[in-house]
Design a protein around this motif. Sequence first.
Motif, PDB file in Angstrom:
ATOM      1  N   GLY A  51       0.815  -1.209   0.000  1.00 39.55           N
ATOM      2  CA  GLY A  51       0.000   0.000   0.000  1.00 39.55           C
ATOM      3  C   GLY A  51       0.846   1.255   0.000  1.00 39.55           C
ATOM      4  O   GLY A  51       2.063   1.219  -0.107  1.00 39.55           O
ATOM      5  N   ALA A  52       0.158   2.373   0.138  1.00 34.60           N
ATOM      6  CA  ALA A  52       0.822   3.679   0.161  1.00 34.60           C
ATOM      7  C   ALA A  52       1.244   4.010   1.589  1.00 34.60           C
ATOM      8  O   ALA A  52       0.737   3.448   2.556  1.00 34.60           O
ATOM      9  CB  ALA A  52      -0.135   4.746  -0.373  1.00 34.60           C
ATOM     10  N   GLU A  53       2.187   4.947   1.695  1.00 26.96           N
ATOM     11  CA  GLU A  53       2.598   5.428   3.016  1.00 26.96           C
ATOM     12  C   GLU A  53       1.467   6.243   3.615  1.00 26.96           C
ATOM     13  O   GLU A  53       0.724   6.877   2.880  1.00 26.96           O
ATOM     14  CB  GLU A  53       3.870   6.284   2.883  1.00 26.96           C
ATOM     15  CG  GLU A  53       5.082   5.531   2.367  1.00 26.96           C
ATOM     16  CD  GLU A  53       5.515   4.360   3.239  1.00 26.96           C
ATOM     17  OE1 GLU A  53       5.281   4.388   4.464  1.00 26.96           O
ATOM     18  OE2 GLU A  53       6.071   3.411   2.698  1.00 26.96           O
ATOM     19  N   PRO A  54       1.232   6.278   4.876  1.00 26.49           N
ATOM     20  CA  PRO A  54       1.986   5.644   5.964  1.00 26.49           C
ATOM     21  C   PRO A  54       1.556   4.206   6.255  1.00 26.49           C
ATOM     22  O   PRO A  54       2.172   3.535   7.070  1.00 26.49           O
ATOM     23  CB  PRO A  54       1.681   6.533   7.175  1.00 26.49           C
ATOM     24  CG  PRO A  54       0.292   7.013   6.933  1.00 26.49           C
ATOM     25  CD  PRO A  54       0.181   7.170   5.423  1.00 26.49           C
ATOM     26  N   GLN A  55       0.510   3.717   5.568  1.00 31.21           N
ATOM     27  CA  GLN A  55       0.047   2.348   5.818  1.00 31.21           C
ATOM     28  C   GLN A  55       1.144   1.325   5.523  1.00 31.21           C
ATOM     29  O   GLN A  55       1.289   0.343   6.257  1.00 31.21           O
ATOM     30  CB  GLN A  55      -1.203   2.031   4.982  1.00 31.21           C
ATOM     31  CG  GLN A  55      -2.441   2.768   5.411  1.00 31.21           C
ATOM     32  CD  GLN A  55      -2.554   4.156   4.782  1.00 31.21           C
ATOM     33  OE1 GLN A  55      -1.714   4.561   3.976  1.00 31.21           O
ATOM     34  NE2 GLN A  55      -3.583   4.893   5.177  1.00 31.21           N
ATOM     35  N   ALA A  56       1.905   1.543   4.469  1.00 34.66           N
ATOM     36  CA  ALA A  56       2.971   0.594   4.124  1.00 34.66           C
ATOM     37  C   ALA A  56       4.010   0.519   5.239  1.00 34.66           C
ATOM     38  O   ALA A  56       4.494  -0.572   5.573  1.00 34.66           O
ATOM     39  CB  ALA A  56       3.630   0.992   2.803  1.00 34.66           C
ATOM     40  N   ALA A  57       4.360   1.649   5.844  1.00 32.17           N
ATOM     41  CA  ALA A  57       5.327   1.647   6.948  1.00 32.17           C
ATOM     42  C   ALA A  57       4.776   0.862   8.137  1.00 32.17           C
ATOM     43  O   ALA A  57       5.519   0.105   8.785  1.00 32.17           O
ATOM     44  CB  ALA A  57       5.655   3.080   7.365  1.00 32.17           C
ATOM     45  N   ASN A  58       3.500   1.040   8.406  1.00 34.28           N
ATOM     46  CA  ASN A  58       2.880   0.294   9.507  1.00 34.28           C
ATOM     47  C   ASN A  58       2.867  -1.201   9.212  1.00 34.28           C
ATOM     48  O   ASN A  58       3.114  -2.023  10.101  1.00 34.28           O
ATOM     49  CB  ASN A  58       1.460   0.789   9.750  1.00 34.28           C
ATOM     50  CG  ASN A  58       1.424   2.228  10.222  1.00 34.28           C
ATOM     51  OD1 ASN A  58       2.403   2.741  10.755  1.00 34.28           O
ATOM     52  ND2 ASN A  58       0.304   2.888  10.007  1.00 34.28           N
ATOM     53  N   ARG A  59       2.595  -1.566   7.974  1.00 34.96           N
ATOM     54  CA  ARG A  59       2.598  -2.985   7.594  1.00 34.96           C
ATOM     55  C   ARG A  59       4.009  -3.570   7.687  1.00 34.96           C
ATOM     56  O   ARG A  59       4.186  -4.697   8.148  1.00 34.96           O
ATOM     57  CB  ARG A  59       2.026  -3.158   6.187  1.00 34.96           C
ATOM     58  CG  ARG A  59       0.521  -2.944   6.158  1.00 34.96           C
ATOM     59  CD  ARG A  59      -0.076  -3.282   4.803  1.00 34.96           C
ATOM     60  NE  ARG A  59      -1.515  -3.138   4.880  1.00 34.96           N
ATOM     61  CZ  ARG A  59      -2.214  -2.204   4.217  1.00 34.96           C
ATOM     62  NH1 ARG A  59      -1.590  -1.386   3.386  1.00 34.96           N
ATOM     63  NH2 ARG A  59      -3.508  -2.127   4.369  1.00 34.96           N
ATOM     64  N   ARG A  60       5.017  -2.811   7.240  1.00 34.36           N
ATOM     65  CA  ARG A  60       6.402  -3.282   7.348  1.00 34.36           C
ATOM     66  C   ARG A  60       6.778  -3.514   8.810  1.00 34.36           C
ATOM     67  O   ARG A  60       7.419  -4.514   9.140  1.00 34.36           O
ATOM     68  CB  ARG A  60       7.375  -2.288   6.703  1.00 34.36           C
ATOM     69  CG  ARG A  60       7.359  -2.309   5.188  1.00 34.36           C
ATOM     70  CD  ARG A  60       8.503  -1.487   4.605  1.00 34.36           C
ATOM     71  NE  ARG A  60       8.468  -0.085   5.001  1.00 34.36           N
ATOM     72  CZ  ARG A  60       7.799   0.876   4.363  1.00 34.36           C
ATOM     73  NH1 ARG A  60       7.114   0.581   3.271  1.00 34.36           N
ATOM     74  NH2 ARG A  60       7.833   2.115   4.796  1.00 34.36           N
ATOM     75  N   SER A  61       6.358  -2.606   9.673  1.00 37.52           N
ATOM     76  CA  SER A  61       6.655  -2.740  11.098  1.00 37.52           C
ATOM     77  C   SER A  61       6.011  -4.001  11.675  1.00 37.52           C
ATOM     78  O   SER A  61       6.663  -4.773  12.393  1.00 37.52           O
ATOM     79  CB  SER A  61       6.163  -1.495  11.846  1.00 37.52           C
ATOM     80  OG  SER A  61       6.414  -1.606  13.215  1.00 37.52           O
ATOM     81  N   GLY A  62       4.748  -4.210  11.376  1.00 36.13           N
ATOM     82  CA  GLY A  62       4.056  -5.405  11.862  1.00 36.13           C
ATOM     83  C   GLY A  62       4.629  -6.677  11.276  1.00 36.13           C
ATOM     84  O   GLY A  62       4.844  -7.661  11.995  1.00 36.13           O
ATOM     85  N   LEU A  63       4.895  -6.665   9.984  1.00 37.45           N
ATOM     86  CA  LEU A  63       5.460  -7.853   9.333  1.00 37.45           C
ATOM     87  C   LEU A  63       6.857  -8.164   9.850  1.00 37.45           C
ATOM     88  O   LEU A  63       7.210  -9.336  10.022  1.00 37.45           O
ATOM     89  CB  LEU A  63       5.492  -7.668   7.816  1.00 37.45           C
ATOM     90  CG  LEU A  63       4.155  -7.797   7.102  1.00 37.45           C
ATOM     91  CD1 LEU A  63       4.283  -7.348   5.640  1.00 37.45           C
ATOM     92  CD2 LEU A  63       3.641  -9.219   7.189  1.00 37.45           C
ATOM     93  N   GLY A  64       7.642  -7.125  10.108  1.00 36.14           N
ATOM     94  CA  GLY A  64       8.994  -7.345  10.633  1.00 36.14           C
ATOM     95  C   GLY A  64       8.951  -8.068  11.968  1.00 36.14           C
ATOM     96  O   GLY A  64       9.701  -9.024  12.199  1.00 36.14           O
ATOM     97  N   ALA A  65       8.068  -7.629  12.844  1.00 39.19           N
ATOM     98  CA  ALA A  65       7.924  -8.290  14.147  1.00 39.19           C
ATOM     99  C   ALA A  65       7.417  -9.718  13.982  1.00 39.19           C
ATOM    100  O   ALA A  65       7.916 -10.653  14.627  1.00 39.19           O
ATOM    101  CB  ALA A  65       6.986  -7.485  15.038  1.00 39.19           C
TER     102      ALA A  65
END
Length: 158
Positions: free
Chosen positions: A55-69
């Motif tokens: 998705g677009a930022e800032p949703q993509a950043a939130n998804r990356r954070s969740g996926l990273g964890a």
Amino acid sequence: MRSAPVVDGAIAGAVGSAALDIVSYLDMVLRARPASQVPDETAGRLAETAHVNLGAEPQAANRRSGLGALLGYATGIAAGAAFGLLAARRRIPLPVAAGLLGGGVMATTDGSIAALGISDPRTWRRSDWLSDLVPHLAYGMATAATLRRLRSPSRRGG
């Protein structure tokens, strides 16, 4: 009733993953260091490689954070499950098991970030290595100790 070695290992891996996070957060508190962006970057790179649109930022950043964890937990749980199978076949001394688990997960994660071009461990300073090593050893000890407790004769039943 006996539980399956892979289930015991997965449970132990989840406990170890929590221990790794706790030690990492304590390090952040004690040294006032920021959270690592490596899990987020890893998730983003893997999503790109798999052609997954976050998705677009800032949703993509939130998804990356969740996926990273989530990737970290998946790695820890999978390593625990695999070790559960190995430990079911032979008794491994606790310090050896802790070193194998912690070192194995550390090698997996560090190898992945190197292969993805996110970081080059060959360039890390001593403090970088300690920030990586200590939480992984905590993971190994917590996972090995939990697995030993779950598989002890007094807990097996029947």
